[in-house]
Write a protein that holds these residues in place. Structure first.
Motif, PDB file in Angstrom:
ATOM      1  N   TYR A 104      42.206  37.110  52.766  1.00  0.00           N
ATOM      2  CA  TYR A 104      42.915  37.488  51.551  1.00  0.00           C
ATOM      3  C   TYR A 104      43.996  38.514  51.903  1.00  0.00           C
ATOM      4  O   TYR A 104      43.855  39.300  52.844  1.00  0.00           O
ATOM      5  CB  TYR A 104      41.953  38.072  50.514  1.00  0.00           C
ATOM      6  CG  TYR A 104      40.937  37.086  49.987  1.00  0.00           C
ATOM      7  CD1 TYR A 104      41.297  36.123  49.042  1.00  0.00           C
ATOM      8  CD2 TYR A 104      39.613  37.109  50.424  1.00  0.00           C
ATOM      9  CE1 TYR A 104      40.364  35.216  48.547  1.00  0.00           C
ATOM     10  CE2 TYR A 104      38.677  36.214  49.937  1.00  0.00           C
ATOM     11  CZ  TYR A 104      39.064  35.257  49.005  1.00  0.00           C
ATOM     12  OH  TYR A 104      38.138  34.364  48.527  1.00  0.00           O
TER      13      TYR A 104
ATOM     14  N   ASP B  94      44.913  41.225  50.504  1.00  0.00           N
ATOM     15  CA  ASP B  94      44.529  42.633  50.372  1.00  0.00           C
ATOM     16  C   ASP B  94      43.176  42.929  51.021  1.00  0.00           C
ATOM     17  O   ASP B  94      42.597  43.991  50.805  1.00  0.00           O
ATOM     18  CB  ASP B  94      44.499  43.050  48.898  1.00  0.00           C
ATOM     19  CG  ASP B  94      43.494  42.232  48.080  1.00  0.00           C
ATOM     20  OD1 ASP B  94      43.011  41.193  48.583  1.00  0.00           O
ATOM     21  OD2 ASP B  94      43.202  42.625  46.934  1.00  0.00           O
ATOM     22  N   GLU B  95      42.689  42.002  51.844  1.00  0.00           N
ATOM     23  CA  GLU B  95      41.384  42.183  52.484  1.00  0.00           C
ATOM     24  C   GLU B  95      41.536  43.022  53.746  1.00  0.00           C
ATOM     25  O   GLU B  95      42.514  42.888  54.496  1.00  0.00           O
ATOM     26  CB  GLU B  95      40.782  40.832  52.840  1.00  0.00           C
ATOM     27  CG  GLU B  95      39.358  40.910  53.386  1.00  0.00           C
ATOM     28  CD  GLU B  95      38.753  39.539  53.629  1.00  0.00           C
ATOM     29  OE1 GLU B  95      37.527  39.451  53.760  1.00  0.00           O
ATOM     30  OE2 GLU B  95      39.522  38.550  53.690  1.00  0.00           O
ATOM     31  N   SER B  96      40.550  43.875  53.981  1.00  0.00           N
ATOM     32  CA  SER B  96      40.581  44.669  55.214  1.00  0.00           C
ATOM     33  C   SER B  96      40.229  43.783  56.396  1.00  0.00           C
ATOM     34  O   SER B  96      39.521  42.771  56.257  1.00  0.00           O
ATOM     35  CB  SER B  96      39.592  45.829  55.124  1.00  0.00           C
ATOM     36  OG  SER B  96      38.259  45.358  55.151  1.00  0.00           O
TER      37      SER B  96
ATOM     38  N   CYS C 298      33.937  50.813  46.424  1.00  0.00           N
ATOM     39  CA  CYS C 298      34.127  49.453  45.925  1.00  0.00           C
ATOM     40  C   CYS C 298      34.155  49.444  44.401  1.00  0.00           C
ATOM     41  O   CYS C 298      33.666  50.378  43.755  1.00  0.00           O
ATOM     42  CB  CYS C 298      33.045  48.510  46.442  1.00  0.00           C
ATOM     43  SG  CYS C 298      31.395  48.834  45.776  1.00  0.00           S
TER      44      CYS C 298
ATOM     45  N   CYS D 149      35.650  43.982  40.557  1.00  0.00           N
ATOM     46  CA  CYS D 149      36.369  43.170  41.552  1.00  0.00           C
ATOM     47  C   CYS D 149      35.397  42.288  42.330  1.00  0.00           C
ATOM     48  O   CYS D 149      35.693  41.121  42.620  1.00  0.00           O
ATOM     49  CB  CYS D 149      37.124  44.079  42.515  1.00  0.00           C
ATOM     50  SG  CYS D 149      38.584  44.882  41.797  1.00  0.00           S
TER      51      CYS D 149
ATOM     52  N   HIS E 142      35.930  42.615  50.796  1.00  0.00           N
ATOM     53  CA  HIS E 142      36.281  44.036  50.847  1.00  0.00           C
ATOM     54  C   HIS E 142      37.796  44.234  50.792  1.00  0.00           C
ATOM     55  O   HIS E 142      38.528  43.772  51.652  1.00  0.00           O
ATOM     56  CB  HIS E 142      35.738  44.675  52.135  1.00  0.00           C
ATOM     57  CG  HIS E 142      36.084  46.127  52.245  1.00  0.00           C
ATOM     58  ND1 HIS E 142      37.097  46.598  53.046  1.00  0.00           N
ATOM     59  CD2 HIS E 142      35.550  47.217  51.628  1.00  0.00           C
ATOM     60  CE1 HIS E 142      37.179  47.912  52.925  1.00  0.00           C
ATOM     61  NE2 HIS E 142      36.253  48.313  52.074  1.00  0.00           N
ATOM     62  N   ARG E 143      38.259  44.967  49.750  1.00  0.00           N
ATOM     63  CA  ARG E 143      39.686  45.291  49.622  1.00  0.00           C
ATOM     64  C   ARG E 143      40.024  46.471  50.535  1.00  0.00           C
ATOM     65  O   ARG E 143      39.313  47.479  50.560  1.00  0.00           O
ATOM     66  CB  ARG E 143      40.036  45.666  48.180  1.00  0.00           C
ATOM     67  CG  ARG E 143      40.232  44.469  47.242  1.00  0.00           C
ATOM     68  CD  ARG E 143      38.952  43.756  46.918  1.00  0.00           C
ATOM     69  NE  ARG E 143      39.096  42.797  45.815  1.00  0.00           N
ATOM     70  CZ  ARG E 143      38.157  41.941  45.462  1.00  0.00           C
ATOM     71  NH1 ARG E 143      37.013  41.864  46.161  1.00  0.00           N
ATOM     72  NH2 ARG E 143      38.341  41.135  44.430  1.00  0.00           N
TER      73      ARG E 143
ATOM     74  N   TRP F 275      40.207  50.225  49.358  1.00  0.00           N
ATOM     75  CA  TRP F 275      38.985  50.960  49.013  1.00  0.00           C
ATOM     76  C   TRP F 275      38.627  51.991  50.088  1.00  0.00           C
ATOM     77  O   TRP F 275      37.834  52.891  49.855  1.00  0.00           O
ATOM     78  CB  TRP F 275      37.818  49.991  48.820  1.00  0.00           C
ATOM     79  CG  TRP F 275      37.911  49.189  47.549  1.00  0.00           C
ATOM     80  CD1 TRP F 275      38.681  49.455  46.460  1.00  0.00           C
ATOM     81  CD2 TRP F 275      37.204  47.978  47.250  1.00  0.00           C
ATOM     82  NE1 TRP F 275      38.502  48.497  45.496  1.00  0.00           N
ATOM     83  CE2 TRP F 275      37.600  47.576  45.948  1.00  0.00           C
ATOM     84  CE3 TRP F 275      36.286  47.191  47.946  1.00  0.00           C
ATOM     85  CZ2 TRP F 275      37.093  46.430  45.334  1.00  0.00           C
ATOM     86  CZ3 TRP F 275      35.784  46.048  47.326  1.00  0.00           C
ATOM     87  CH2 TRP F 275      36.183  45.670  46.034  1.00  0.00           C
TER      88      TRP F 275
ATOM     89  N   CYS G 132      39.657  51.926  40.244  1.00  0.00           N
ATOM     90  CA  CYS G 132      40.247  50.588  40.397  1.00  0.00           C
ATOM     91  C   CYS G 132      41.481  50.503  39.511  1.00  0.00           C
ATOM     92  O   CYS G 132      41.382  50.691  38.289  1.00  0.00           O
ATOM     93  CB  CYS G 132      39.243  49.508  40.006  1.00  0.00           C
ATOM     94  SG  CYS G 132      39.937  47.828  40.074  1.00  0.00           S
TER      95      CYS G 132
END
Length: 547
Positions: free
Chosen positions: A11, A13-15, A91, A95, A102-103, A106, A114
């Motif tokens: 994704y 925005d995923e780490s 978190c 979401c 995991h965004r 965060w 959020c």
């Protein structure tokens, strides 16, 4: 290791850490089995590329450096404590309920809520209070008690206090000066730094913190209670808006108008900022606005001006706009400037700044007249010397936006004069003594005044070489001098008066003269052999002979 059989898309925005955990789980492996190490603190470009290359070999996906931005924030000290070593994170249960991954944001300290659902983030399990890590978030449940985070009852934040944009970016401070002078990252660092000072240097919050917690708040912007950290961030951001009026008014209330305490707060607050550019910018702004102790001039009526207007001088400095060109842009756009009631500086409304910048960038400008500040920068000379030399030579000038500007071609033709002559102000940076002391000293040693300004009192022009030669004999070592209280103890009033000592005054320390130690010792030597009247006569003759 060969390419994994089950592949997933990352994704946007995923780490990177969360992506690797998901990749491991979907292939029924542990993260260590992927044989990909974390990026080290001191990783170089080739180390980062090597790690990203291994991920490409496993997944077939190309991960770019901009997709590992929590690491870059970590280098700035803006990630959660122990994110790098233990993968601690926060978190949002809402979401996770939508999509379980995991965004990356965060992990960032300032993300206390959020920005999509307007609720406080979780940083520990609501059931067993264990700290949350990225692996737990990827699985969606606590690794200690198996509580599902999406079932948490999160608390809403006060919407009026939001400081994150709809894309999760830190929204700049609502101050024309700070927003045009600093990047969003610098504004965030400044906001977090002020959060720490509000807790540590005032009694507004009365928080009990250990030394470790103080360091985390100071250098990471982190506090253990996420709601209090949110309050600190919003409060600091509010105080930085309308810089510096809101912060000064707050400190006046906190310190009961004790100007020494307010000055001490500002001095430490700015001095301890490690970013040198940020430090210099705020320090010059503070001295320009406040000087030394001018806090009584600040009122709540100033807030509107500091919140909505930018000084013309600051606009010129930040965007390097010549005075004459700025004058032409203002006339073309029919923009009227206002005057600040506190400092009487010319101001432009923040909504008109973009119009000026567009006009300046898009139009071709020719200009012949430079402002005093521009001339000082080009010639690398102090402003007062330039002003007096221009008066002496008769450089043509015009007034733009209330400021005298000089014909630059004529200045260049007379450049030798700027190298040959100077006022005493040019020598102040290399001396510990104030201008009056140096002028009196030059008079005593026979350095003649070359030109007296008709418009400025006690502002003289000297031949530079003569001043340099004379000042070589004047010591800048305080060990060679004694302060007046010490001299009074040694001589007493009558003998001090008879000795006719010349006082030297330090820059910024009015009222306390210093005297040459050698002259004091000479007077004591004479007093052992003669009366006070004879000392007076001897000193008068000696001084006259010296002159």
């Amino acid at each position: 290791m060969k390419m994994l059989p089950n592949r997933i898309d990352k994704y946007s925005d995923e780490s990177l850490e969360g992506f690797l955990y998901r990749l491991a789980f979907i292939n029924h492996r542990e993260l260590k089995d992927l044989n990909i190490k974390y990026i080290r603190d001191y990783a170089k470009e080739k180390d980062i590329q090597y790690n990203l290359g291994k991920i490409h070999d496993l997944t077939g996906q190309s991960i770019t450096e901009d997709q590992i931005y929590p690491y870059n924030w970590y280098l700035q000290g803006l990630t959660l404590p122990e994110w790098k070593t233990k993968l601690y994170t926060r978190c949002c249960p809402e979401c996770l309920n939508l999509k379980q991954y995991h965004r990356a944001f965060w992990c960032l300290t300032h993300h206390t809520y959020c920005f999509e659902h307007k609720i406080y983030l979780l940083d520990q399990c609501p059931c067993c209070h264990a700290k949350i890590n990225i692996k737990d978030v990827t699985l969606g449940k606590c690794g200690n008690c198996s509580f599902e985070y999406r079932k948490s009852n999160a608390q809403s934040t006060p919407q009026i206090e939001e400081y994150l944009s709809g894309s999760g970016e830190f929204m700049g401070v609502d101050s024309p000066f700070l927003s045009h002078s600093l990047s969003n990252m610098e504004q965030l660092i400044l906001t977090q730094w002020l959060s720490y000072y509000l807790v540590d240097k005032t009694n507004f919050y009365n928080l009990d913190m250990s030394n470790t917690e103080k360091k985390r708040l100071a250098y990471n912007g982190y506090f253990r209670d996420i709601k209090i950290q949110f309050q600190l961030m919003t409060h600091a951001r509010q105080l930085l808006s309308a810089w510096p009026t809101k912060l000064i008014l707050f400190l006046q209330d906190q310190f009961a108008n004790n100007h020494n305490k307010i000055q001490g707060f500002f001095s430490r607050f700015i001095y301890m900022i490690t970013d040198q550019r940020l430090n210099n910018l705020l320090w010059h702004s503070y001295l320009d606005e406040v000087g030394y102790g001018g806090y009584h001039k600040f009122t709540s009526e100033n807030i509107e001006y500091d919140n909505n207007y930018l000084q013309i001088a600051t606009l010129k400095m930040l965007y390097n706009i010549p005075q004459e060109v700025l004058h032409k842009c203002l006339r073309k756009l029919n923009i009227t400037l206002v005057t600040h009631p506190r400092n009487h500086r010319k101001l432009i409304h923040k909504n008109q700044i973009s119009l000026i910048l567009n006009e300046f960038r898009n139009a071709k400008h020719s200009f012949n007249y430079y402002s005093l500040e521009e001339v000082a920068r080009v010639l690398d000379k102090d402003k007062l010397s330039i002003t007096i030399i221009c008066e002496f030579i008769g450089i043509p000038s015009r007034t733009y936006i209330g400021e005298k500007c000089y014909h630059f071609n004529t200045l260049l033709q007379q450049k030798d004069a700027f190298d040959k002559y100077a006022t005493i102000d040019e020598f102040l940076p290399s001396s510990i003594w104030d201008s009056k002391t140096l002028i009196n000293y030059l008079d005593r040693v026979g350095v003649k005044i070359f030109f007296k300004s008709r418009h400025r009192v006690r502002k003289y022009l000297y031949k530079k070489e003569e001043v340099i030669c004379a000042l070589q004999a004047l010591s800048n070592d305080l060990e060679d001098y004694l302060p007046r209280p010490t001299v009074m103890e040694k001589l007493g009033y009558a003998l001090l008066n008879a000795g006719q000592l010349e006082g030297f005054y330090l820059q910024g320390h009015e009222g306390t003269p210093y005297y040459l130690k050698a002259c004091v010792e000479e007077i004591l030597f004479l007093f052992d052999k003669m009366s006070i009247n004879e000392v007076r006569k001897h000193r008068r003759l000696g001084i006259s002979g010296w002159l």
